[in-house]
Structures are given as structure tokens and as C-alpha cells.
Design a protein around this motif. Structure first.
Motif, PDB file in Angstrom:
ATOM      1  N   GLY A   1      42.559  38.017  35.398  1.00  0.00           N
ATOM      2  CA  GLY A   1      41.393  38.807  35.764  1.00  0.00           C
ATOM      3  C   GLY A   1      40.587  38.069  36.822  1.00  0.00           C
ATOM      4  O   GLY A   1      40.958  36.990  37.275  1.00  0.00           O
ATOM      5  N   ASN A   2      39.481  38.647  37.188  1.00  0.00           N
ATOM      6  CA  ASN A   2      38.618  38.081  38.225  1.00  0.00           C
ATOM      7  C   ASN A   2      37.315  37.632  37.573  1.00  0.00           C
ATOM      8  O   ASN A   2      36.550  38.462  37.091  1.00  0.00           O
ATOM      9  N   PRO A   3      37.033  36.337  37.519  1.00  0.00           N
ATOM     10  CA  PRO A   3      35.822  35.856  36.837  1.00  0.00           C
ATOM     11  C   PRO A   3      34.555  36.463  37.412  1.00  0.00           C
ATOM     12  O   PRO A   3      34.414  36.628  38.628  1.00  0.00           O
TER      13      PRO A   3
ATOM     14  N   ALA B   1      37.078  33.874  33.280  1.00  0.00           N
ATOM     15  CA  ALA B   1      36.688  32.480  33.530  1.00  0.00           C
ATOM     16  C   ALA B   1      37.194  31.578  32.410  1.00  0.00           C
ATOM     17  O   ALA B   1      37.715  30.477  32.667  1.00  0.00           O
ATOM     18  N   ARG B   2      37.045  32.032  31.183  1.00  0.00           N
ATOM     19  CA  ARG B   2      37.538  31.247  30.041  1.00  0.00           C
ATOM     20  C   ARG B   2      39.046  31.069  30.117  1.00  0.00           C
ATOM     21  O   ARG B   2      39.572  29.962  29.928  1.00  0.00           O
ATOM     22  N   ASP B   3      39.758  32.152  30.401  1.00  0.00           N
ATOM     23  CA  ASP B   3      41.221  32.087  30.431  1.00  0.00           C
ATOM     24  C   ASP B   3      41.711  31.226  31.596  1.00  0.00           C
ATOM     25  O   ASP B   3      42.719  30.527  31.483  1.00  0.00           O
ATOM     26  N   MET B   4      40.987  31.267  32.727  1.00  0.00           N
ATOM     27  CA  MET B   4      41.369  30.424  33.857  1.00  0.00           C
ATOM     28  C   MET B   4      41.148  28.958  33.533  1.00  0.00           C
ATOM     29  O   MET B   4      41.983  28.101  33.876  1.00  0.00           O
ATOM     30  N   ALA B   5      40.065  28.641  32.849  1.00  0.00           N
ATOM     31  CA  ALA B   5      39.816  27.260  32.447  1.00  0.00           C
ATOM     32  C   ALA B   5      40.886  26.788  31.456  1.00  0.00           C
ATOM     33  O   ALA B   5      41.362  25.645  31.536  1.00  0.00           O
ATOM     34  N   ASP B   6      41.275  27.662  30.534  1.00  0.00           N
ATOM     35  CA  ASP B   6      42.363  27.323  29.602  1.00  0.00           C
ATOM     36  C   ASP B   6      43.648  27.000  30.361  1.00  0.00           C
ATOM     37  O   ASP B   6      44.356  26.035  30.039  1.00  0.00           O
ATOM     38  N   LEU B   7      43.942  27.818  31.362  1.00  0.00           N
ATOM     39  CA  LEU B   7      45.162  27.612  32.142  1.00  0.00           C
ATOM     40  C   LEU B   7      45.113  26.272  32.867  1.00  0.00           C
ATOM     41  O   LEU B   7      46.101  25.522  32.871  1.00  0.00           O
ATOM     42  N   LEU B   8      43.989  25.944  33.473  1.00  0.00           N
ATOM     43  CA  LEU B   8      43.874  24.681  34.201  1.00  0.00           C
ATOM     44  C   LEU B   8      43.996  23.483  33.265  1.00  0.00           C
ATOM     45  O   LEU B   8      44.619  22.476  33.606  1.00  0.00           O
TER      46      LEU B   8
END
Length: 388
Positions: free
Chosen positions: A163-165, A352-359
């Protein structure tokens, strides 16, 4: 025990790249990590974002269609890459992520040269040029849409639908009910177009609203973004139509205005679509035809097919067509409320949460006794002009 890590976020200097990067930076810092931003001079000047992170300006060559520009662009890219590697030596990032735009390229090339895990995030439904060049080399590819054009099938095992944060103020709207709307209540329309898109909306929207049946027109209250050179002309048009209108060249309280809007008329930029679907607001979308690879038309597809929006190509965006589409959405019982629910169903509020998890997942486990990683971040530097 949560161990602090360092992450480099690289983004081109436009809001479309910087706002998602900022949202991810806020999430990472809330988890106790340190963040550095790599951008260009435009990005470094955007107010109100990345105030708590290091900001580094690197040269970034733009590869245009003119071959004469290539030597200079390549020289700038290589200089930026060398500077990014110097940043890597001092900051020692766990991972480097690019959010698109040419300034992301030197940072990612530097990380690849240093063996640092990398990721890219694509905000649009068409893979951008920089992300296209690097997609085959990075460890993870985060997307904002289930279908992304120009993303090769062979990369499928590295693709993550994120998604797009969006800003926290937009996420909060998701918990609110769609504004009450009856046959007698005020009908609030929000018109946002950005610097490139506002003129066509200023030319068409007032005339289109003026063609609506009197029973609907007398209930309208319009909030519209206009270019400075258009604003007085548009103000007079609304005054002549006796439609209350709040006009400005820039709105710094978009979440509030979006919260009480019943219908949004807008371009189909990635951030706009993310905010509309997160908040659950129906829209009439007019994709910017000059957008790279016509990505705004692709962006609008998911929300439109779900029934949360109607898309009108700019070539057919006339006052008559706008009035026709608005009547269908505004005068059929329950149509707007239903469209709002369908728009909301497309939202990905936890991007944003999912992107941080991925990183966090692609980087190596932090070294507990590493003072560079767990200590305070080094002082912010501007690497522009630093010898490579």
C-alpha cells in the motif's frame, strides 16, 4: 529487547515520493530506530517532514531522452553513489530503501556496492523508471497496488503488496462515519488538483456545478484548490452561480477538509488515491494525461473498478460530463454512501507499519554491542559538494 537499527530512506524531491517515505520514517523512529534521508535540494526544503531525521543532499543525474545529457547525468549519479558509500561507512545502515525519483538511484547503487540489503517502494500502478532499472537487483519490492504495470513476472517472489503510507491524520478518518447526508443537508465538494492539475479543474468544475439541478446546486458548498492566476476568475464564477466557495492555492488542513467532504474531485496521484481509499471518500478522478507512462490512469483503475470512484479522461472532462456523473452519484439514493464503502475497501491503512516490518525483515540482526548502531545518530550532514 528491541535493538535500534539504522535505515537510509532515499526519495525524489516531490511530495509523491517524500510523503510515503516520511510516513515510514515516522514508523521506524517510533520503533526506536535511527533514520537518514537521502534526497535532492527540493526534497530537503519541503517543510514539516523529516524534522527528526538526518537529511543528506546528494547529486542525482536525470537521464532524459536527449543523449547529450547522458554524460553529465552519469557523472552526477557516480558522484552521488560515491557520497552514498561514505554515508554508509559512518551511518552503517541495516537496509537502504528507495521510494522512487532520481535521487534514490545513487543511494541504492551505493548500498548494492557495499552489500547492504535493499528495497524499493513503488507508489504508482506503473513501475517508475528508477525502480524499473533497479528492480532486478534489490532484495524486496513493495507495491501500492495488486497489479503494477512494467513489473516483470520473474520478480514475483520478491514483491510485497504494502500500500501507500499516509499521514496519521488521514488514518484517523477511517474510524469516522461518512458525513451525514440528507436531501436537505449541505453537500460538501472538495476539489484538489495540485500545481499541475488545478487549471483544468478550475476551468471545468464551476461550469459543471452550475449545470446541476437547482435542488442540488442550492445545497452545494465547494472547497477548491486553484492556481494563483485562476483564483479570482473562479471566485467570480461561483459568486455568479451563488455557490458558496472557499478557494485557496494551498490547503494545509487537507485531512480536516477530507473528513467532512461528501465528494472529492481530483487528479489521480498516488498520494491522493491512498488518502481517498484510506478515509473512504468517493471521488470523480481526472488523471493527468502528461504523467509519466500515464500512471495516473493506472492508479485510478482499482478504486474505479471497485465502485468507489468514477474516472473521466481529461479529453472527455467537460462541464456536461461532470454534471452528468455528479448527478448519478449525488441524486441516486444511497449512491454516495455505497461508493464511500467501496472506496474504503480499497484502502491499506497499515502500509507504513507493513513497510517497516518488511525493512526489519530484510536486514541482518543488529549487533548489540555495536556503538554505531545502538548509539545516537551522527550529526546531519549535507553531502552535496563533498569530494567523492
Amino acid at each position: 529487547m528491541s535493538i535500534s537499527r539504522h535505515f537510509v530512506l532515499a526519495a525524489g524531491g516531490t511530495g509523491g515520493h517524500m510523503i510515503p517515505a516520511h510516513a515510514v520514517a515516522e514508523e521506524l523512529m517510533a520503533r526506536g530506530h535511527h533514520v537518514a534521508l537521502v534526497t535532492d535540494e527540493r526534497g530537503a526544503k519541503i517543510p514539516g517532514i523529516f524534522d527528526k531525521a538526518q537529511v543528506h543532499v546528494l547529486p542525482a543525474g536525470r537521464m532524459t531522452s536527449n543523449p547529450k545529457s547522458w554524460p553529465g547525468a552519469l557523472k552526477a549519479i557516480l558522484a552521488g553513489r560515491a557520497m552514498a558509500r561514505r554515508l554508509n561507512e559512518t551511518f552503517r545502515p541495516t537496509a537502504v530503501v528507495g521510494f522512487g525519483g532520481y535521487p534514490a538511484m545513487p543511494a541504492l547503487l551505493g548500498a548494492l556496492a557495499d552489500g547492504i540489503p535493499t528495497a524499493i517502494h513503488e507508489q504508482n500502478a506503473v513501475l517508475g523508471r528508477v525502480n524499473r532499472l533497479l528492480a532486478g537487483r534489490v532484495d524486496a519490492i513493495a507495491t501500492a497496488y495488486p497489479l503494477v504495470e512494467r513489473l516483470k513476472d520473474k520478480y514475483a517472489d520478491r514483491v510485497h503488496l504494502i500500500g501507500n503510507p499516509v499521514r496519521e491524520e488521514i488514518k484517523a478518518l477511517r474510524e469516522e462515519e461518512f458525513p451525514a447526508l440528507t436531501d436537505e443537508s449541505v453537500f460538501r465538494v472538495l476539489v484538489i488538483g495540485g500545481s499541475q492539475g488545478a487549471t483544468i479543474l478550475s476551468s471545468v468544475v464551476p461550469d459543471g456545478l452550475g449545470m446541476l439541478p437547482l435542488s442540488l446546486r442550492r445545497r452545494l458548498q465547494v472547497t477548491q484548490q486553484c492556481r494563483a492566476e485562476d483564483i479570482e476568475r473562479v471566485r467570480k464564477l461561483y459568486a455568479d452561480l451563488e455557490i458558496p466557495a472557499d478557494l485557496a492555492t494551498y490547503f494545509n488542513d487537507v485531512p480536516e477538509k477530507l473528513g467532512w467532504s461528501h465528494l472529492v474531485i481530483a487528479r489521480a496521484g498516488a498520494s491522493t488515491l491512498a488518502e481517498l481509499t484510506c478515509a473512504g471518500r468517493p471521488a470523480i478522478l481526472v488523471p493527468l494525461p502528461s504523467a509519466m507512462d500515464d500512471h495516473q490512469t493506472a492508479n485510478a483503475r482499482e478504486m474505479t473498478e471497485a465502485g468507489g470512484a468514477r474516472t473521466i479522461p481529461q479529453a472527455r472532462f467537460t462541464a456536461v460530463e461532470l454534471a452528468k456523473q455528479m448527478q448519478k452519484m449525488a441524486m441516486e439514493p444511497g449512491a454516495l454512501q455505497n461508493a464511500a464503502k467501496r472506496a474504503r475497501a480499497c484502502g491499506r491503512p497499515d502500509a507504513a507499519r507493513d513497510m517497516a516490518d518488511l525493512l526489519e525483515s530484510i536486514g541482518p540482526a543488529p549487533i548489540v554491542n555495536d556503538p554505531v548502531r545502538v548509539g545516537p545518530p551522527p550529526t546531519s550532514l549535507n553531502l552535496q559538494g563533498v569530494p567523492a
